[in-house]
Design an enzyme around this catalytic site. Structure first.
Site, PDB file in Angstrom:
ATOM      1  N   ASN A   9      -5.266  -9.697 -12.461  1.00  0.00           N
ATOM      2  CA  ASN A   9      -5.026  -9.879 -11.034  1.00  0.00           C
ATOM      3  C   ASN A   9      -6.363 -10.077 -10.330  1.00  0.00           C
ATOM      4  O   ASN A   9      -7.134  -9.137 -10.161  1.00  0.00           O
ATOM      5  CB  ASN A   9      -4.296  -8.651 -10.475  1.00  0.00           C
ATOM      6  CG  ASN A   9      -4.113  -8.730  -8.958  1.00  0.00           C
ATOM      7  OD1 ASN A   9      -4.231  -9.795  -8.357  1.00  0.00           O
ATOM      8  ND2 ASN A   9      -3.820  -7.597  -8.334  1.00  0.00           N
ATOM      9  N   LYS A  11      -6.886 -10.737  -7.281  1.00  0.00           N
ATOM     10  CA  LYS A  11      -6.843 -10.299  -5.876  1.00  0.00           C
ATOM     11  C   LYS A  11      -7.468 -11.391  -4.990  1.00  0.00           C
ATOM     12  O   LYS A  11      -7.264 -12.570  -5.245  1.00  0.00           O
ATOM     13  CB  LYS A  11      -7.516  -8.938  -5.732  1.00  0.00           C
ATOM     14  CG  LYS A  11      -6.922  -7.900  -6.691  1.00  0.00           C
ATOM     15  CD  LYS A  11      -7.400  -6.512  -6.437  1.00  0.00           C
ATOM     16  CE  LYS A  11      -6.762  -5.554  -7.439  1.00  0.00           C
ATOM     17  NZ  LYS A  11      -7.096  -4.148  -7.170  1.00  0.00           N
ATOM     18  N   HIS A  93       2.871  -4.549  -5.617  1.00  0.00           N
ATOM     19  CA  HIS A  93       1.528  -4.024  -5.879  1.00  0.00           C
ATOM     20  C   HIS A  93       1.166  -3.004  -4.806  1.00  0.00           C
ATOM     21  O   HIS A  93       1.524  -3.147  -3.637  1.00  0.00           O
ATOM     22  CB  HIS A  93       0.509  -5.171  -5.893  1.00  0.00           C
ATOM     23  CG  HIS A  93      -0.832  -4.763  -6.415  1.00  0.00           C
ATOM     24  ND1 HIS A  93      -1.748  -4.088  -5.642  1.00  0.00           N
ATOM     25  CD2 HIS A  93      -1.410  -4.912  -7.633  1.00  0.00           C
ATOM     26  CE1 HIS A  93      -2.827  -3.853  -6.357  1.00  0.00           C
ATOM     27  NE2 HIS A  93      -2.645  -4.344  -7.573  1.00  0.00           N
ATOM     28  N   GLU A  95      -1.393  -2.408  -3.161  1.00  0.00           N
ATOM     29  CA  GLU A  95      -2.089  -2.923  -1.975  1.00  0.00           C
ATOM     30  C   GLU A  95      -1.122  -3.583  -1.010  1.00  0.00           C
ATOM     31  O   GLU A  95      -1.318  -3.537   0.207  1.00  0.00           O
ATOM     32  CB  GLU A  95      -3.193  -3.890  -2.419  1.00  0.00           C
ATOM     33  CG  GLU A  95      -4.339  -3.162  -3.099  1.00  0.00           C
ATOM     34  CD  GLU A  95      -5.182  -4.047  -3.997  1.00  0.00           C
ATOM     35  OE1 GLU A  95      -6.053  -3.489  -4.686  1.00  0.00           O
ATOM     36  OE2 GLU A  95      -4.967  -5.282  -4.009  1.00  0.00           O
ATOM     37  N   GLU A 165       0.670   1.683 -11.991  1.00  0.00           N
ATOM     38  CA  GLU A 165      -0.689   1.658 -11.475  1.00  0.00           C
ATOM     39  C   GLU A 165      -0.892   2.846 -10.547  1.00  0.00           C
ATOM     40  O   GLU A 165      -0.510   2.798  -9.374  1.00  0.00           O
ATOM     41  CB  GLU A 165      -0.977   0.340 -10.747  1.00  0.00           C
ATOM     42  CG  GLU A 165       0.175  -0.167  -9.885  1.00  0.00           C
ATOM     43  CD  GLU A 165      -0.280  -1.208  -8.877  1.00  0.00           C
ATOM     44  OE1 GLU A 165      -1.254  -1.899  -9.147  1.00  0.00           O
ATOM     45  OE2 GLU A 165       0.329  -1.286  -7.808  1.00  0.00           O
ATOM     46  N   GLY A 171      -9.556   0.431  -8.645  1.00  0.00           N
ATOM     47  CA  GLY A 171     -10.826   0.060  -8.033  1.00  0.00           C
ATOM     48  C   GLY A 171     -11.728   1.232  -7.721  1.00  0.00           C
ATOM     49  O   GLY A 171     -12.748   1.073  -7.052  1.00  0.00           O
ATOM     50  N   SER A 210      -8.237   0.679 -13.172  1.00  0.00           N
ATOM     51  CA  SER A 210      -9.604   0.683 -13.726  1.00  0.00           C
ATOM     52  C   SER A 210      -9.616   0.523 -15.239  1.00  0.00           C
ATOM     53  O   SER A 210     -10.340   1.220 -15.956  1.00  0.00           O
ATOM     54  CB  SER A 210     -10.346   1.965 -13.301  1.00  0.00           C
ATOM     55  OG  SER A 210     -10.513   2.006 -11.899  1.00  0.00           O
TER      56      SER A 210
END
Length: 247
Positions: A9, A11, A93, A95, A165, A171, A210
């Site tokens: 991904n 992003k 996701h 985010e 996730e 991140g 990560s």
């Protein structure tokens, strides 16, 4: 037997130069024993599709609108993704959930739209640090995945990929230990089994949080972890290929 699956991904990261160099390296060096998918930003999908033509590396989009067309300025439909050469799309996701307030109902609607268009939905689920520290991990996971499990039939679910996730590990440099990740993956597979045993046996459940070349081997060795949904490490060819070939 479920094959190793690694998805990158990107992003909101890309340029024409980066895309050409990164995809050229991935196409040339991706191991045959691993299924590989990349998810570039929408403006680069057509260029990525051309670059991946004839290779085993698959292309996916990062987000869709559940409507197929209409007055939705700035949005992208599942059929547009197909037209750009995509075979998959991310839905749910963290985010999208946290930054854009997407709900479980939104995730289901996007998953249905993806399936109806012929895309493979990568359904993302995961808890925040506060939820984990409050011992709510399983409750959060169950709520998020049940929105999809209860809204689709087994035939539809069999076409989905699931990705755990933990939000606290995305991140941040923090990674769930292989044992922590396996515990949640086993719980997810148990929820799938409650729907259908064959579904649980055949479904890919990826780990995202990560993932790096130096921890992929141990993570992917776990019984219920079938690969990774990789963020930052997917932007560097050597690192991403190291994850794709953890042996």
């Amino acid at each position: 037997m479920r094959r190793l699956l690694v998805a990158g991904n990107w992003k909101m990261n890309a340029s024409k130069v980066m895309l050409n160099e990164l995809l050229a390296s991935i196409v040339e060096n991706a191991p045959q024993q691993t299924d590989v998918v990349v998810f570039p930003p929408a403006p680069y999908l057509m260029a990525a599709s051309d670059k991946l033509q004839g290779s085993a590396v698959k292309l996916g989009g990062q987000n869709i609108n559940p409507n197929d067309s209409g007055a939705y300025t700035g949005e992208i439909s599942a059929s547009m993704m197909i037209d750009c050469g995509c075979e998959a799309v991310l839905v749910g996701h963290s985010e999208r959930r946290t930054l854009y307030a997407e709900t479980d109902a939104d995730v289901l609607a996007k998953t249905e739209a993806a399936l109806n268009a012929g895309l493979i939905p990568y359904v993302c689920i995961g808890e925040t640090l506060a939820e984990r520290e409050a011992n709510q991990t399983e409750a959060v996971i169950e709520q998020q995945i049940n929105a999809v499990l209860n809204g689709l039939n087994v035939q539809q679910l069999a076409k989905c990929v699931f990705a755990y996730e933990p939000v606290w590990a995305i991140g941040t440099g923090k990674t769930a230990s292989p044992e922590q990740a396996q515990q949640v993956h086993a719980f997810i597979r148990g929820l799938l089994a409650a729907k259908d045993e064959k579904l649980a046996l055949n479904s890919h459940v990826l780990y995202g949080g990560s993932v790096k070349a130096d921890n992929a081997k141990e993570l992917f060795a776990q019984q219920d972890i079938d690969g990774g949904l990789v963020g930052g490490a997917s932007l560097k060819a050597e690192e991403f290929l190291g994850i794709c070939n953890p042996a």
